[in-house]
Design a protein around this motif. Structure first.
Motif, PDB file in Angstrom:
ATOM      1  N   LYS A 122       0.850  -1.176   0.090  1.00  0.00           N
ATOM      2  CA  LYS A 122      -0.051   0.008  -0.079  1.00  0.00           C
ATOM      3  C   LYS A 122       0.817   1.234  -0.114  1.00  0.00           C
ATOM      4  O   LYS A 122       0.612   2.133   0.736  1.00  0.00           O
ATOM      5  N   ASP A 123       1.969   1.212  -1.039  1.00  0.00           N
ATOM      6  CA  ASP A 123       2.715   2.544  -1.127  1.00  0.00           C
ATOM      7  C   ASP A 123       3.471   2.958  -0.037  1.00  0.00           C
ATOM      8  O   ASP A 123       3.906   4.033   0.414  1.00  0.00           O
ATOM      9  N   LYS A 124       3.733   1.991   0.932  1.00  0.00           N
ATOM     10  CA  LYS A 124       4.702   2.176   1.992  1.00  0.00           C
ATOM     11  C   LYS A 124       5.715   0.975   2.107  1.00  0.00           C
ATOM     12  O   LYS A 124       5.522  -0.048   1.899  1.00  0.00           O
ATOM     13  N   LYS A 125       6.866   1.536   2.500  1.00  0.00           N
ATOM     14  CA  LYS A 125       7.959   0.601   2.550  1.00  0.00           C
ATOM     15  C   LYS A 125       8.276   0.041   3.815  1.00  0.00           C
ATOM     16  O   LYS A 125       8.283   0.678   4.954  1.00  0.00           O
ATOM     17  N   TYR A 126       8.635  -1.428   3.740  1.00  0.00           N
ATOM     18  CA  TYR A 126       8.670  -1.891   4.994  1.00  0.00           C
ATOM     19  C   TYR A 126      10.090  -2.769   4.944  1.00  0.00           C
ATOM     20  O   TYR A 126      10.417  -3.441   3.740  1.00  0.00           O
ATOM     21  N   THR A 127      10.975  -2.465   5.794  1.00  0.00           N
ATOM     22  CA  THR A 127      12.364  -3.236   5.899  1.00  0.00           C
ATOM     23  C   THR A 127      12.397  -3.983   7.042  1.00  0.00           C
ATOM     24  O   THR A 127      12.041  -3.770   8.177  1.00  0.00           O
ATOM     25  N   PHE A 128      12.941  -5.249   6.603  1.00  0.00           N
ATOM     26  CA  PHE A 128      13.215  -6.458   7.827  1.00  0.00           C
ATOM     27  C   PHE A 128      14.687  -6.819   7.726  1.00  0.00           C
ATOM     28  O   PHE A 128      15.297  -6.791   6.607  1.00  0.00           O
ATOM     29  N   ALA A 129      15.302  -7.257   8.727  1.00  0.00           N
ATOM     30  CA  ALA A 129      16.847  -7.507   8.938  1.00  0.00           C
ATOM     31  C   ALA A 129      16.833  -8.519   9.778  1.00  0.00           C
ATOM     32  O   ALA A 129      15.958  -9.051  10.754  1.00  0.00           O
ATOM     33  N   MET A 130      17.526  -9.651   9.348  1.00  0.00           N
ATOM     34  CA  MET A 130      18.049 -10.962  10.444  1.00  0.00           C
ATOM     35  C   MET A 130      19.316 -10.950  10.545  1.00  0.00           C
ATOM     36  O   MET A 130      20.191 -10.855   9.539  1.00  0.00           O
ATOM     37  N   ASN A 131      19.722 -11.213  11.635  1.00  0.00           N
ATOM     38  CA  ASN A 131      21.252 -11.616  11.938  1.00  0.00           C
ATOM     39  C   ASN A 131      21.376 -13.152  11.551  1.00  0.00           C
ATOM     40  O   ASN A 131      20.794 -14.039  11.925  1.00  0.00           O
ATOM     41  N   GLY A 132      22.425 -13.014  10.675  1.00  0.00           N
ATOM     42  CA  GLY A 132      22.689 -14.380  10.088  1.00  0.00           C
ATOM     43  C   GLY A 132      23.396 -15.273  10.736  1.00  0.00           C
ATOM     44  O   GLY A 132      23.576 -16.630  10.457  1.00  0.00           O
ATOM     45  N   GLN A 133      23.812 -15.110  12.024  1.00  0.00           N
ATOM     46  CA  GLN A 133      24.504 -15.994  12.917  1.00  0.00           C
ATOM     47  C   GLN A 133      23.360 -16.432  13.906  1.00  0.00           C
ATOM     48  O   GLN A 133      23.182 -17.703  14.326  1.00  0.00           O
ATOM     49  N   THR A 134      22.444 -15.882  14.613  1.00  0.00           N
ATOM     50  CA  THR A 134      21.668 -15.967  15.598  1.00  0.00           C
ATOM     51  C   THR A 134      20.152 -16.125  15.036  1.00  0.00           C
ATOM     52  O   THR A 134      19.202 -16.758  15.911  1.00  0.00           O
ATOM     53  N   GLY A 135      19.875 -15.813  13.878  1.00  0.00           N
ATOM     54  CA  GLY A 135      18.286 -15.939  13.323  1.00  0.00           C
ATOM     55  C   GLY A 135      17.446 -14.946  14.005  1.00  0.00           C
ATOM     56  O   GLY A 135      16.125 -14.618  13.674  1.00  0.00           O
ATOM     57  N   LYS A 136      17.994 -13.829  14.811  1.00  0.00           N
ATOM     58  CA  LYS A 136      17.228 -12.793  15.451  1.00  0.00           C
ATOM     59  C   LYS A 136      16.746 -11.945  14.357  1.00  0.00           C
ATOM     60  O   LYS A 136      17.355 -11.607  13.344  1.00  0.00           O
ATOM     61  N   PHE A 137      15.708 -11.638  14.418  1.00  0.00           N
ATOM     62  CA  PHE A 137      14.686 -11.141  13.155  1.00  0.00           C
ATOM     63  C   PHE A 137      14.077  -9.536  13.538  1.00  0.00           C
ATOM     64  O   PHE A 137      13.375  -9.838  14.829  1.00  0.00           O
ATOM     65  N   THR A 138      13.986  -8.720  13.024  1.00  0.00           N
ATOM     66  CA  THR A 138      13.300  -7.631  13.241  1.00  0.00           C
ATOM     67  C   THR A 138      12.776  -6.891  12.202  1.00  0.00           C
ATOM     68  O   THR A 138      12.896  -7.092  10.935  1.00  0.00           O
ATOM     69  N   GLY A 139      11.831  -6.105  12.417  1.00  0.00           N
ATOM     70  CA  GLY A 139      10.758  -5.295  11.241  1.00  0.00           C
ATOM     71  C   GLY A 139       9.478  -5.246  11.910  1.00  0.00           C
ATOM     72  O   GLY A 139       8.905  -5.780  12.410  1.00  0.00           O
ATOM     73  N   LYS A 140       8.878  -4.301  11.091  1.00  0.00           N
ATOM     74  CA  LYS A 140       7.669  -3.859  11.533  1.00  0.00           C
ATOM     75  C   LYS A 140       6.359  -4.476  10.180  1.00  0.00           C
ATOM     76  O   LYS A 140       6.749  -4.025   9.184  1.00  0.00           O
ATOM     77  N   LEU A 141       5.864  -5.295  10.617  1.00  0.00           N
ATOM     78  CA  LEU A 141       4.772  -5.945   9.787  1.00  0.00           C
ATOM     79  C   LEU A 141       3.751  -4.959   9.335  1.00  0.00           C
ATOM     80  O   LEU A 141       3.243  -4.370  10.171  1.00  0.00           O
ATOM     81  N   PRO A 142       3.342  -5.036   8.165  1.00  0.00           N
ATOM     82  CA  PRO A 142       2.095  -4.021   7.696  1.00  0.00           C
ATOM     83  C   PRO A 142       0.854  -4.696   8.371  1.00  0.00           C
ATOM     84  O   PRO A 142       0.718  -5.809   8.277  1.00  0.00           O
ATOM     85  N   ILE A 143       0.041  -3.725   9.023  1.00  0.00           N
ATOM     86  CA  ILE A 143      -1.270  -4.250   9.398  1.00  0.00           C
ATOM     87  C   ILE A 143      -2.290  -3.502   8.490  1.00  0.00           C
ATOM     88  O   ILE A 143      -2.228  -2.213   8.218  1.00  0.00           O
TER      89      ILE A 143
END
Length: 170
Positions: A122-143
């Protein structure tokens, strides 16, 4: 009657920091990179270009001095937090002044295993990142707010019906 007391409590100490990572790219938000920490530096190996074969990777675009400023700020905030938490027995603690000295600093460039995903919804950019060692994941999901409200009302209606039915049975 309210009694208020003010005390000046002075603290000092020495803290040691090792391997404080700082994002060397102006394109990447520092908050995203910090949220997927920590990285296990004992697993670090010497870099070879062949590691990146088939992948897209960004090169740093900030100088060591620019990165050092960010690292210093992170260490200063951590040191102030540790010192503040050492004050016990008070309802509130306010930091009025701090003096943090940095010594014996070394800057090393490194390439950390971070997986990035950027998408649009919906014309909004979402960025997600993951630590390649631990698998820790971050980002804001579109709602989808409409769908979220629909689910809320469906659950509320079910709880209301169930509550009403139980009240008649009891």
């Amino acid at each position: 009657y309210v009694e208020t007391s003010y005390f000046n409590v002075y603290r000092s100490g020495n803290l040691s920091f090792e391997d404080v990572p700082v994002d060397g790219s102006q394109k990447m938000a520092d908050e995203i990179m910090e949220s997927i920490e920590p990285f296990d530096w004992s697993e670090a190996i010497d870099f070879k270009t062949s590691y990146l074969s088939g992948f897209f990777a960004d090169k740093y675009d900030m100088t060591a001095d620019e990165c050092s400023e960010r690292a210093n700020e992170r260490m200063k905030k951590s040191a102030e937090s540790v010192i503040q938490s050492s004050v016990n027995g008070y309802e509130t603690v306010m930091l009025e002044d701090s003096n943090v000295d940095f010594s014996d600093r070394h800057v090393r460039y490194g390439l950390l295993p971070v997986w990035m995903l950027t998408t649009r919804w919906k014309d909004k950019k979402y960025t997600f990142a993951m630590n390649g060692q631990t698998g820790k994941f971050t980002g804001k999901l579109p709602i989808d707010k409409g769908r979220a409200w629909g689910i809320f009302f469906a659950i509320a209606a079910a709880v209301t019906v169930l509550g009403t039915a139980l009240s008649y049975l009891l």
